[in-house]
Design a protein around this motif. Structure first.
Motif, PDB file in Angstrom:
ATOM      1  N   VAL A 115      16.601 -52.039  72.159  1.00  0.00           N
ATOM      2  CA  VAL A 115      16.641 -51.161  70.991  1.00  0.00           C
ATOM      3  C   VAL A 115      15.699 -51.708  69.926  1.00  0.00           C
ATOM      4  O   VAL A 115      15.795 -52.872  69.523  1.00  0.00           O
ATOM      5  CB  VAL A 115      18.075 -51.051  70.435  1.00  0.00           C
ATOM      6  N   ILE A 116      14.802 -50.855  69.465  1.00  0.00           N
ATOM      7  CA  ILE A 116      13.831 -51.238  68.440  1.00  0.00           C
ATOM      8  C   ILE A 116      14.353 -50.897  67.051  1.00  0.00           C
ATOM      9  O   ILE A 116      14.149 -51.642  66.089  1.00  0.00           O
ATOM     10  CB  ILE A 116      12.485 -50.521  68.692  1.00  0.00           C
ATOM     11  N   ASP A 117      15.044 -49.767  66.927  1.00  0.00           N
ATOM     12  CA  ASP A 117      15.578 -49.302  65.647  1.00  0.00           C
ATOM     13  C   ASP A 117      17.073 -49.061  65.825  1.00  0.00           C
ATOM     14  O   ASP A 117      17.483 -48.133  66.534  1.00  0.00           O
ATOM     15  CB  ASP A 117      14.870 -48.010  65.221  1.00  0.00           C
ATOM     16  N   ASP A 118      17.899 -49.907  65.221  1.00  0.00           N
ATOM     17  CA  ASP A 118      19.348 -49.814  65.418  1.00  0.00           C
ATOM     18  C   ASP A 118      20.043 -48.978  64.352  1.00  0.00           C
ATOM     19  O   ASP A 118      21.239 -49.142  64.114  1.00  0.00           O
ATOM     20  CB  ASP A 118      19.974 -51.205  65.488  1.00  0.00           C
ATOM     21  N   SER A 119      19.316 -48.084  63.712  1.00  0.00           N
ATOM     22  CA  SER A 119      19.949 -47.145  62.781  1.00  0.00           C
ATOM     23  C   SER A 119      20.228 -45.838  63.531  1.00  0.00           C
ATOM     24  O   SER A 119      19.913 -45.687  64.706  1.00  0.00           O
ATOM     25  CB  SER A 119      19.044 -46.888  61.576  1.00  0.00           C
ATOM     26  N   ASP A 120      20.796 -44.893  62.829  1.00  0.00           N
ATOM     27  CA  ASP A 120      21.060 -43.562  63.388  1.00  0.00           C
ATOM     28  C   ASP A 120      21.872 -43.627  64.690  1.00  0.00           C
ATOM     29  O   ASP A 120      22.970 -44.138  64.685  1.00  0.00           O
ATOM     30  CB  ASP A 120      19.753 -42.798  63.591  1.00  0.00           C
ATOM     31  N   PRO A 127      21.048 -55.010  70.203  1.00  0.00           N
ATOM     32  CA  PRO A 127      19.648 -54.662  70.486  1.00  0.00           C
ATOM     33  C   PRO A 127      19.310 -54.649  71.966  1.00  0.00           C
ATOM     34  O   PRO A 127      18.371 -53.971  72.391  1.00  0.00           O
ATOM     35  CB  PRO A 127      18.855 -55.741  69.750  1.00  0.00           C
ATOM     36  N   ASN A 147       9.205 -41.613  66.090  1.00  0.00           N
ATOM     37  CA  ASN A 147       9.195 -43.058  66.241  1.00  0.00           C
ATOM     38  C   ASN A 147       9.852 -43.440  67.564  1.00  0.00           C
ATOM     39  O   ASN A 147      10.852 -42.838  67.982  1.00  0.00           O
ATOM     40  CB  ASN A 147       9.972 -43.727  65.100  1.00  0.00           C
ATOM     41  N   ILE A 149      12.271 -45.677  69.417  1.00  0.00           N
ATOM     42  CA  ILE A 149      13.396 -46.477  68.924  1.00  0.00           C
ATOM     43  C   ILE A 149      14.055 -47.304  70.033  1.00  0.00           C
ATOM     44  O   ILE A 149      14.968 -48.072  69.757  1.00  0.00           O
ATOM     45  CB  ILE A 149      14.446 -45.588  68.225  1.00  0.00           C
ATOM     46  N   SER A 161      12.788 -40.691  67.960  1.00  0.00           N
ATOM     47  CA  SER A 161      13.462 -39.966  66.888  1.00  0.00           C
ATOM     48  C   SER A 161      12.464 -39.456  65.858  1.00  0.00           C
ATOM     49  O   SER A 161      11.413 -40.047  65.632  1.00  0.00           O
ATOM     50  CB  SER A 161      14.492 -40.863  66.192  1.00  0.00           C
ATOM     51  N   ARG A 163      13.542 -38.695  62.257  1.00  0.00           N
ATOM     52  CA  ARG A 163      14.713 -38.710  61.380  1.00  0.00           C
ATOM     53  C   ARG A 163      14.688 -37.554  60.395  1.00  0.00           C
ATOM     54  O   ARG A 163      15.736 -36.961  60.099  1.00  0.00           O
ATOM     55  CB  ARG A 163      14.765 -40.051  60.635  1.00  0.00           C
ATOM     56  N   TYR A 168      16.222 -36.125  68.210  1.00  0.00           N
ATOM     57  CA  TYR A 168      16.385 -37.383  68.924  1.00  0.00           C
ATOM     58  C   TYR A 168      16.304 -37.137  70.431  1.00  0.00           C
ATOM     59  O   TYR A 168      16.718 -36.089  70.924  1.00  0.00           O
ATOM     60  CB  TYR A 168      17.732 -38.032  68.584  1.00  0.00           C
TER      61      TYR A 168
END
Length: 339
Positions: A115-120, A127, A147, A149, A161, A163, A168
């Motif tokens: 996981v590169i982006d752990d938001s949303d 990760p 992006n 993610i 995603s 955002r 997504y």
């Protein structure tokens, strides 16, 4: 009857996936109502359902093929949050300007996901995760303004995603148990992205359904064809809760049930549920009709035809009945809706 549809609904658009029903079930396990529609459902129909979010299912095709199943591209302009799963993610990428190609190395089974982006949709998750992959195509380039993610050793865009547009896509399957944390993806999508509150439960659906049946039927009579299976039994019990003795069920014993099963059905509905039940033992009639028939498909059709005739003959004896209650297994609803 549409009045029973809750205010918060997430639609699953079916692109021929074997897991579409499982996706809908997992969303309901998040206490959000979900229903499945064919992938070619019109934009107007989608809008009329007022969904809080849309999930694009997986599928067996390749998005770059001429006859590949597609949704209306305007779907992505509605401002409704969308989550694409496997084929659904590939279709999103393909329609919005990304690149989808045959994978140099297909991904099937347990796969390491970074996981590169752990938001949303990945909020609250580690990760490095294990997920379940099942695809022969790969997204090599995300669409403009998207992006990346998450990635795997063989998928540079394992999740993406946008955002701002709430779009997504994930190449793995969050709905299966082999992705042990997958339910969190669906929960994050439902709550964080779609803004659902998680107030739906099967009990609330039953209450709403019973209330609507009662309001619609009024003082009229209802007739239900009862097989003893889950679908017709569920229908009969819901209607009986709503209108009581205004319901009459007709149970036709065609002679091909398990030993003791007809007696069990009669006992359950007359003694336990106290339902008005007409029991017809038509086993000799059915066996005679099928005499000499060896083809299974022909047998199936003849049984169906004979059942309708027996049911109609008995229904005519009951006089005027305005409503017919029919219980249908959900896959049959999906198949019928696929035109």
């Amino acid at each position: 009857m549409n009045a029973t549809r809750p205010e918060e609904v997430i639609i699953v658009m079916d692109f021929g996936a074997q897991y579409s029903q499982l996706i809908a079930r997992r969303v309901r396990e998040c206490r959000v109502y979900s229903e499945i529609v064919p992938c070619d459902t019109s934009l107007e129909d989608i809008i009329a359902r007022h969904p809080k979010g849309i999930i694009l299912s997986g599928g067996q095709a390749s998005v770059y093929e001429d006859d590949a199943p597609r949704c209306d591209p305007r779907l992505f302009e509605l401002g409704i949050p969308i989550l694409g799963i496997c084929y659904g993610a590939q279709l999103m990428a393909h329609l919005l300007g990304g690149t989808v190609q045959p994978a140099p190395r297909a991904e099937y089974g347990r796969t390491q996901l970074h996981v590169i982006d752990d938001s949303d949709i990945f909020a609250g998750l580690n990760p490095d995760l294990i997920c379940w992959m099942s695809h022969g195509d790969v997204i090599t380039k995300a669409p403009p303004e998207f992006n990346v993610i998450a990635r795997t050793p063989n998928s540079p865009v394992a999740a993406m995603s946008n955002r701002e547009r709430k779009l997504y896509g994930v190449l793995f399957h969050p709905e299966v148990s082999h992705t042990p944390w997958g339910i969190e993806i669906l929960r994050n999508f439902a709550y964080k992205i779609c803004g659902c509150t998680g107030l739906w439960t099967p009990e609330s659906f039953i209450d709403a359904t019973v209330r609507e049946i009662r309001e619609r039927v009024g003082k009229e009579r209802v007739l239900c064809a009862l097989s003893g299976g889950v679908d017709s039994t569920t229908t009969a019990i819901l209607v009986h809760q709503a209108v009581g003795d205004q319901l009459t069920c007709i149970f036709v014993n065609h002679g091909f049930m398990r030993k003791g099963e007809p007696e069990r059905v009669v006992r359950t509905f007359t003694q336990l549920f106290k339902v008005n039940l007409v029991h017809l033992d038509a086993s000799e009639r059915f066996i005679k009709r099928l005499s000499g028939i060896v083809d299974p498909e022909e047998k199936r059709k003849l049984i169906g035809e004979e059942f309708v005739r027996v049911f109609e003959e008995e229904a005519q004896k009951l006089g005027r009945v305005r409503y017919l209650a029919q219980g249908t297994l959900y896959p049959d609803v999906i198949e019928s809706g696929s035109r």
